[in-house]
Design a protein around this motif. Structure first.
Motif, PDB file in Angstrom:
ATOM      1  N   PRO A  62      13.916   5.857 -12.008  1.00 63.60           N
ATOM      2  CA  PRO A  62      14.110   6.104 -10.572  1.00 63.60           C
ATOM      3  C   PRO A  62      13.094   5.373  -9.706  1.00 63.60           C
ATOM      4  O   PRO A  62      13.437   4.877  -8.625  1.00 63.60           O
ATOM      5  N   PHE A  63      11.843   5.295 -10.174  1.00 63.83           N
ATOM      6  CA  PHE A  63      10.825   4.613  -9.391  1.00 63.83           C
ATOM      7  C   PHE A  63      11.082   3.112  -9.361  1.00 63.83           C
ATOM      8  O   PHE A  63      10.917   2.465  -8.322  1.00 63.83           O
ATOM      9  N   LEU A  64      11.489   2.538 -10.475  1.00 69.07           N
ATOM     10  CA  LEU A  64      11.797   1.107 -10.519  1.00 69.07           C
ATOM     11  C   LEU A  64      12.952   0.770  -9.574  1.00 69.07           C
ATOM     12  O   LEU A  64      12.959  -0.283  -8.934  1.00 69.07           O
ATOM     13  N   LYS A  65      13.912   1.677  -9.480  1.00 67.01           N
ATOM     14  CA  LYS A  65      15.026   1.475  -8.534  1.00 67.01           C
ATOM     15  C   LYS A  65      14.508   1.515  -7.100  1.00 67.01           C
ATOM     16  O   LYS A  65      14.908   0.714  -6.267  1.00 67.01           O
ATOM     17  N   LYS A  66      13.610   2.458  -6.833  1.00 66.55           N
ATOM     18  CA  LYS A  66      13.126   2.642  -5.464  1.00 66.55           C
ATOM     19  C   LYS A  66      12.311   1.459  -4.983  1.00 66.55           C
ATOM     20  O   LYS A  66      12.406   1.065  -3.795  1.00 66.55           O
ATOM     21  N   LYS A 126       0.802  -1.222   0.000  1.00 69.33           N
ATOM     22  CA  LYS A 126       0.000   0.000   0.000  1.00 69.33           C
ATOM     23  C   LYS A 126       0.836   1.273   0.000  1.00 69.33           C
ATOM     24  O   LYS A 126       0.552   2.220  -0.741  1.00 69.33           O
ATOM     25  N   GLU A 127       1.875   1.311   0.828  1.00 69.39           N
ATOM     26  CA  GLU A 127       2.683   2.527   0.923  1.00 69.39           C
ATOM     27  C   GLU A 127       3.325   2.868  -0.420  1.00 69.39           C
ATOM     28  O   GLU A 127       3.300   4.018  -0.867  1.00 69.39           O
ATOM     29  N   LEU A 128       3.906   1.844  -1.065  1.00 68.49           N
ATOM     30  CA  LEU A 128       4.532   2.080  -2.365  1.00 68.49           C
ATOM     31  C   LEU A 128       3.488   2.366  -3.439  1.00 68.49           C
ATOM     32  O   LEU A 128       3.730   3.165  -4.347  1.00 68.49           O
ATOM     33  N   LEU A 129       2.327   1.733  -3.325  1.00 67.73           N
ATOM     34  CA  LEU A 129       1.267   1.985  -4.302  1.00 67.73           C
ATOM     35  C   LEU A 129       0.778   3.428  -4.199  1.00 67.73           C
ATOM     36  O   LEU A 129       0.557   4.093  -5.221  1.00 67.73           O
ATOM     37  N   ASP A 130       0.630   3.939  -2.962  1.00 66.50           N
ATOM     38  CA  ASP A 130       0.233   5.336  -2.777  1.00 66.50           C
ATOM     39  C   ASP A 130       1.301   6.278  -3.343  1.00 66.50           C
ATOM     40  O   ASP A 130       0.978   7.291  -3.976  1.00 66.50           O
ATOM     41  N   GLU A 131       2.568   5.925  -3.117  1.00 66.00           N
ATOM     42  CA  GLU A 131       3.657   6.757  -3.636  1.00 66.00           C
ATOM     43  C   GLU A 131       3.654   6.746  -5.161  1.00 66.00           C
ATOM     44  O   GLU A 131       3.880   7.772  -5.801  1.00 66.00           O
ATOM     45  N   TYR A 132       3.402   5.562  -5.729  1.00 67.04           N
ATOM     46  CA  TYR A 132       3.349   5.469  -7.195  1.00 67.04           C
ATOM     47  C   TYR A 132       2.193   6.311  -7.741  1.00 67.04           C
ATOM     48  O   TYR A 132       2.349   7.005  -8.755  1.00 67.04           O
ATOM     49  N   SER A 133       1.025   6.264  -7.095  1.00 63.89           N
ATOM     50  CA  SER A 133      -0.123   7.042  -7.550  1.00 63.89           C
ATOM     51  C   SER A 133       0.195   8.528  -7.533  1.00 63.89           C
ATOM     52  O   SER A 133      -0.162   9.278  -8.455  1.00 63.89           O
ATOM     53  N   HIS A 134       0.901   8.974  -6.488  1.00 62.79           N
ATOM     54  CA  HIS A 134       1.321  10.379  -6.400  1.00 62.79           C
ATOM     55  C   HIS A 134       2.314  10.699  -7.513  1.00 62.79           C
ATOM     56  O   HIS A 134       2.214  11.731  -8.181  1.00 62.79           O
ATOM     57  N   PHE A 135       3.264   9.783  -7.725  1.00 60.34           N
ATOM     58  CA  PHE A 135       4.257   9.944  -8.784  1.00 60.34           C
ATOM     59  C   PHE A 135       3.581  10.028 -10.147  1.00 60.34           C
ATOM     60  O   PHE A 135       3.912  10.865 -10.982  1.00 60.34           O
TER      61      PHE A 135
END
Length: 237
Positions: free
Chosen positions: A228-232, A199-208
């Motif tokens: 950069p997101f794939l690395k993170k 969930k945390e990464l999914l929320d960050e991805y949605s913001h991104f």
């Protein structure tokens, strides 16, 4: 003659004329820019399964050559070709090999790979290893529909590959994770599937994702923005 046949014939004639024009304009100076490396020992494998199982075959005196503009316009595909000492070995690398390990870098053959009902063409692109053994490569977005529209407009701007940075700006990430020749593009659907249960990464991805260009389509997922997101999220080696 049917109207659709006339249009198809016209597009074919325009493509042939354009390719011959580019080929004629390819001067000796331009040819010199097609970098050829010094011969060195390389390895190749014949399938994705061979790659995952580390089944490499050593081959001596291999050079890497960048493909010409006319070759990429005419047949699409990747930025590089590999040549060996004999014609037989060169044909093997061109038409049969799945990947080449050259100077500690993996290059994946685009021959036979498909996305959206379209084929990539020949040649090789640099690949990035994933932790699960999959391979990523960055290439122009292709599908049967987009390829047809580009042909209609003779839109060849995406062949500008002057630097790695500009390459990534004009491309999207594709992932190869099996021996299946039909591959996936890392778009919004794929990214959300990748982050299922996180969930945390999914929320960050949605913001991104909301910060990307409002133009939509494949431009939202160009390789430079996604890397950069794939690395993170930790899928890369």
């Amino acid at each position: 003659m049917k109207e659709s046949m006339k249009k198809g014939l016209l597009i074919t004639i325009m493509m042939i004329s354009f390719a011959f024009t580019i080929n004629a304009q390819e001067t000796d100076e331009e040819s010199d820019k097609r970098i050829v490396t010094e011969p060195m020992t390389a390895s190749f494998c014949m399938s994705f399964s061979d790659y995952k199982n580390n089944n490499w075959i050593v081959i001596e005196n291999v050079v890497r050559r960048t493909r010409s503009m006319s070759a990429k316009i005419w047949s699409g595909g990747g930025d590089y070709v590999f040549e060996a000492e004999s014609d037989e070995q060169t044909r093997l690398l061109k038409k049969k090999a799945f990947a080449v390990m050259y100077n500690d870098t993996v290059y994946i053959s685009l021959r036979g790979l498909r996305h959206g009902g379209a084929r990539f063409g020949g040649g090789y692109d640099k690949a990035i290893k994933c932790k699960d053994g999959s391979l990523l490569f960055a290439e122009k977005y292709i599908s049967r529909i987009t390829n047809y529209m580009q042909l209609r407009g003779l839109d060849f701007s995406a062949i500008d590959r002057a630097s790695e940075e500009s390459q990534l700006q004009n491309r999207v990430w594709y992932i190869v994770s099996s021996d299946e020749r039909k591959i996936e593009c890392i778009d919004d659907k794929y990214a959300k599937r990748l982050l299922a249960g996180r969930k945390e990464l999914l929320d960050e991805y949605s913001h991104f994702n909301k910060k990307q260009d409002s133009s939509g389509g494949e431009e939202k997922y160009n390789a430079a923005r996604m890397l950069p997101f794939l690395k993170k999220i930790g899928i890369l080696e």
